[in-house]
Design an enzyme around this catalytic site. Structure first.
Site, PDB file in Angstrom:
ATOM      1  N   TYR A  51     125.080  41.484 104.730  1.00 51.36           N
ATOM      2  CA  TYR A  51     125.988  42.150 105.671  1.00 51.36           C
ATOM      3  C   TYR A  51     127.443  41.972 105.227  1.00 51.36           C
ATOM      4  CZ  TYR A  51     128.042  43.373 110.229  1.00 51.36           C
ATOM      5  OH  TYR A  51     128.774  43.951 111.258  1.00 51.36           O
TER       6      TYR A  51
ATOM      7  N   VAL B  89     124.860  36.665 120.721  1.00 50.49           N
ATOM      8  CA  VAL B  89     124.968  35.591 121.697  1.00 50.49           C
ATOM      9  C   VAL B  89     125.115  36.090 123.133  1.00 50.49           C
ATOM     10  CG1 VAL B  89     127.481  35.195 121.406  1.00 50.49           C
ATOM     11  CG2 VAL B  89     125.978  33.331 122.092  1.00 50.49           C
TER      12      VAL B  89
HETATM   13  P1  NAD Z   1     124.049  48.741 116.522  1.00 54.40           P
HETATM   14  O1  NAD Z   1     122.981  48.088 115.732  1.00 54.40           O
HETATM   15  O2  NAD Z   1     123.835  48.971 117.975  1.00 54.40           O
HETATM   16  O3  NAD Z   1     124.449  50.146 115.884  1.00 54.40           O
HETATM   17  C1  NAD Z   1     124.251  50.504 114.548  1.00 54.40           C
HETATM   18  C2  NAD Z   1     123.656  51.905 114.517  1.00 54.40           C
HETATM   19  O4  NAD Z   1     123.499  52.305 113.143  1.00 54.40           O
HETATM   20  C3  NAD Z   1     122.265  51.955 115.148  1.00 54.40           C
HETATM   21  O5  NAD Z   1     122.175  53.055 116.017  1.00 54.40           O
HETATM   22  C4  NAD Z   1     121.337  52.103 113.953  1.00 54.40           C
HETATM   23  O6  NAD Z   1     120.130  52.759 114.259  1.00 54.40           O
HETATM   24  C5  NAD Z   1     122.213  52.887 112.994  1.00 54.40           C
HETATM   25  N1  NAD Z   1     121.812  52.747 111.587  1.00 54.40           N
HETATM   26  C6  NAD Z   1     121.496  51.613 110.921  1.00 54.40           C
HETATM   27  N2  NAD Z   1     121.177  51.888 109.650  1.00 54.40           N
HETATM   28  C7  NAD Z   1     121.306  53.242 109.506  1.00 54.40           C
HETATM   29  C8  NAD Z   1     121.115  54.140 108.425  1.00 54.40           C
HETATM   30  N3  NAD Z   1     120.718  53.711 107.227  1.00 54.40           N
HETATM   31  N4  NAD Z   1     121.331  55.466 108.634  1.00 54.40           N
HETATM   32  C9  NAD Z   1     121.727  55.927 109.849  1.00 54.40           C
HETATM   33  N5  NAD Z   1     121.928  55.108 110.911  1.00 54.40           N
HETATM   34  C10 NAD Z   1     121.713  53.786 110.736  1.00 54.40           C
HETATM   35  O7  NAD Z   1     125.362  47.878 116.289  1.00 54.40           O
HETATM   36  P2  NAD Z   1     126.841  48.054 116.842  1.00 54.40           P
HETATM   37  O8  NAD Z   1     127.230  46.754 117.431  1.00 54.40           O
HETATM   38  O9  NAD Z   1     126.966  49.274 117.656  1.00 54.40           O
HETATM   39  O10 NAD Z   1     127.649  48.218 115.482  1.00 54.40           O
HETATM   40  C11 NAD Z   1     128.187  49.455 115.041  1.00 54.40           C
HETATM   41  C12 NAD Z   1     129.045  49.214 113.807  1.00 54.40           C
HETATM   42  O11 NAD Z   1     130.118  48.343 114.122  1.00 54.40           O
HETATM   43  C13 NAD Z   1     128.295  48.570 112.643  1.00 54.40           C
HETATM   44  O12 NAD Z   1     128.726  49.151 111.436  1.00 54.40           O
HETATM   45  C14 NAD Z   1     128.724  47.129 112.695  1.00 54.40           C
HETATM   46  O13 NAD Z   1     128.674  46.521 111.439  1.00 54.40           O
HETATM   47  C15 NAD Z   1     130.142  47.259 113.221  1.00 54.40           C
HETATM   48  N6  NAD Z   1     130.572  46.008 113.878  1.00 54.40           N
HETATM   49  C16 NAD Z   1     130.073  45.668 115.113  1.00 54.40           C
HETATM   50  C17 NAD Z   1     130.475  44.458 115.696  1.00 54.40           C
HETATM   51  C18 NAD Z   1     129.989  44.036 117.048  1.00 54.40           C
HETATM   52  O14 NAD Z   1     130.344  42.956 117.488  1.00 54.40           O
HETATM   53  N7  NAD Z   1     129.223  44.814 117.778  1.00 54.40           N
HETATM   54  C19 NAD Z   1     131.368  43.619 115.021  1.00 54.40           C
HETATM   55  C20 NAD Z   1     131.814  43.995 113.758  1.00 54.40           C
HETATM   56  C21 NAD Z   1     131.425  45.198 113.203  1.00 54.40           C
HETATM   57  N1  UDP Z   2     124.466  31.843 119.104  1.00 53.43           N
HETATM   58  C1  UDP Z   2     123.971  30.910 119.985  1.00 53.43           C
HETATM   59  N2  UDP Z   2     122.840  31.221 120.692  1.00 53.43           N
HETATM   60  C2  UDP Z   2     122.215  32.418 120.605  1.00 53.43           C
HETATM   61  C3  UDP Z   2     122.748  33.399 119.711  1.00 53.43           C
HETATM   62  C4  UDP Z   2     123.873  33.058 118.967  1.00 53.43           C
HETATM   63  O1  UDP Z   2     124.518  29.812 120.128  1.00 53.43           O
HETATM   64  O2  UDP Z   2     121.205  32.638 121.292  1.00 53.43           O
HETATM   65  C5  UDP Z   2     125.696  31.505 118.351  1.00 53.43           C
HETATM   66  C6  UDP Z   2     125.641  31.824 116.877  1.00 53.43           C
HETATM   67  O3  UDP Z   2     125.079  30.751 116.146  1.00 53.43           O
HETATM   68  C7  UDP Z   2     127.113  32.011 116.563  1.00 53.43           C
HETATM   69  C8  UDP Z   2     127.684  32.607 117.851  1.00 53.43           C
HETATM   70  O4  UDP Z   2     126.731  32.308 118.877  1.00 53.43           O
HETATM   71  O5  UDP Z   2     127.738  30.775 116.325  1.00 53.43           O
HETATM   72  C9  UDP Z   2     127.870  34.119 117.783  1.00 53.43           C
HETATM   73  O6  UDP Z   2     126.658  34.686 117.321  1.00 53.43           O
HETATM   74  P1  UDP Z   2     126.431  36.259 117.196  1.00 53.43           P
HETATM   75  O7  UDP Z   2     125.128  36.438 116.488  1.00 53.43           O
HETATM   76  O8  UDP Z   2     126.598  36.902 118.514  1.00 53.43           O
HETATM   77  O9  UDP Z   2     127.638  36.768 116.286  1.00 53.43           O
HETATM   78  P2  UDP Z   2     128.225  36.327 114.856  1.00 53.43           P
HETATM   79  O10 UDP Z   2     127.658  34.989 114.464  1.00 53.43           O
HETATM   80  O11 UDP Z   2     127.832  37.404 113.931  1.00 53.43           O
HETATM   81  O12 UDP Z   2     129.679  36.236 115.102  1.00 53.43           O
END
Ligand code: NAD
Ligand code: UDP
Ligand code: UDP
Length: 314
Positions: free
Chosen positions: A144, A186
């Site tokens: 990732y 989380v």
């Molecule tokens: P999510 O998993 O709900 O959404 C991702 C979407 O992409 C899903 O609908 C999935 O089916 C689609 N997808 C995955 N692989 C694909 C492919 N090969 N072709 C077409 N579609 C595909 O996650 P999200 O939280 O909505 O994240 C959306 C974007 O934001 C992602 O790129 C993620 O990396 C980025 N992002 C999210 C967070 C967060 O905290 N939610 C933080 C940082 C970055």
């Molecule tokens: N985490 C936790 N319990 C859970 C899921 C996640 O304590 O059931 C912790 C995880 O180890 C991390 C933080 O919560 O330290 C945020 O995790 P998340 O997967 O939401 O996001 P990311 O680690 O990608 O920031």
């Protein structure tokens, strides 16, 4: 009317973005392969004549005429992106190449949903955009983190080499309605556990920190970033409030009036110890943008969603 493509549009963030872009009077093409997203997230948009849903995998070429592209396709939860890590890298890297090729051909603006994970386990706190990060290139999170870093490289190279109008946002942990109950992140884990009065699973000692942004604040930032002039980013979009996982668990127990107890489990490898965005650049370049929804308020909306709309955790 602008024609806008949202890849990953049926996901958590993508579905909120599609909704907002339609509200703003655009034509929206939502592309998704439903790896982690689902139709349920966008089913309420299907009657809108300006909304089009396409099942497609972003790792394959895609030809369409568009004015703007938001590239969100990529699983975001560690559980999901580690399920098929090779596919995660392909989605980030080949997906970025295809969407940049599309932007180059159509002269569309393109925004990349990058992540605070590019900072890895950071030595600089809070994280500023000029920090290059501390990422393990061969660990379990690398598919990732490095995939997203490579995508940023591609965006900047298409910009320099082919003059593509690119925008890179680095999203910090975002939460809200339409997160999957089995998402593994989380906030969804803790809320589902609290509502079921089950043990709340803290990984490690619970003193690691994260900054949590409510999804509406992020969407506002994404739209403003796309509209910004002569600014590629990368720019941090996050809520600078910083919380330990223990504080988060206690807040969710209180807000759900839950009988859950906290239990401690092993910390996953390469889990960052702290995370907090410096958002000065976003404020300066995006019309004073800053999050307006506190963690407590955002958690209430999210808890209501899990209570009212989801039965699958019962
Ligand atoms: P999510 O998993 O709900 O959404 C991702 C979407 O992409 C899903 O609908 C999935 O089916 C689609 N997808 C995955 N692989 C694909 C492919 N090969 N072709 C077409 N579609 C595909 O996650 P999200 O939280 O909505 O994240 C959306 C974007 O934001 C992602 O790129 C993620 O990396 C980025 N992002 C999210 C967070 C967060 O905290 N939610 C933080 C940082 C970055
Ligand atoms: N985490 C936790 N319990 C859970 C899921 C996640 O304590 O059931 C912790 C995880 O180890 C991390 C933080 O919560 O330290 C945020 O995790 P998340 O997967 O939401 O996001 P990311 O680690 O990608 O920031
Ligand atoms: N591409 C796409 N849609 C388009 C234009 C290009 O999916 O409308 C893909 C194409 O398959 C190519 C990639 O984007 O593999 C990169 O395109 P680019 O023009 O940069 O590279 P080239 O075609 O020269 O390899």
């Amino acid at each position: 009317m602008k024609q806008i493509l949202v890849t990953g549009g049926a996901g958590f963030i993508g579905s909120h973005l599609c909704e907002r872009l339609l509200k703003d009077g655009n034509n929206v093409i939502c592309m998704d392969n439903y790896f982690t997203g689902c139709k349920q997230n966008i089913v309420h948009l299907l009657d809108n004549p300006y909304f089009e849903l396409v099942r497609h995998d972003v790792t394959f070429p895609y030809y369409v005429e568009v004015d703007e592209i938001y590239n969100l396709a990529c699983p975001a939860s560690p559980v999901h992106y580690q399920f098929d890590p090779v596919s995660t890298v392909k989605t980030s890297v080949i997906g970025a190449i295809n969407m940049l090729g599309l932007a180059k051909r159509t002269k569309a603006k393109i925004l990349q949903a990058s992540t605070s994970e590019v900072y890895g386990d950071p030595f600089i706190h809070p994280q500023v955009e000029s920090y290059w990060g501390n990422v393990n290139p061969i660990g379990l999170r690398s598919c990732y983190d490095e995939g997203k870093r490579c995508a940023e490289t591609l965006f900047m190279d298409y910009h320099r080499q082919h003059k593509v109008d690119v925008k890179i946002i680095r999203i910090f942990n975002t939460y809200g309605p339409r997160m999957r109950p089995d998402d593994g992140r989380v906030i969804s884990n803790f809320i589902v556990q609290a509502l079921k009065n089950e043990d709340i699973t803290i990984y490690g000692d619970g003193r690691q920190t994260r900054s949590f942004q409510y999804v509406d604040d992020l969407i506002e930032g994404m739209v403003r970033m796309m509209a910004s002039k002569d600014f590629t980013g990368p720019v941090n979009l996050g809520n600078p409030g910083e919380f330990t996982m223990i504080e988060l668990a206690e807040m969710i127990i209180r807000l759900t009036d839950s009988k859950s107890k906290i239990v401690f489990m092993p910390l996953p490898s390469d889990d960052p110890r702290q995370r907090k965005p410096d958002i000065s650049l976003a404020k300066e370049m995006m019309d004073g943008w800053e999050p307006s929804i506190s963690l407590e308020e955002g958690l209430k909306y999210t808890i209501d969603y899990f209570k009212i709309f989801r039965n699958d955790y019962k």
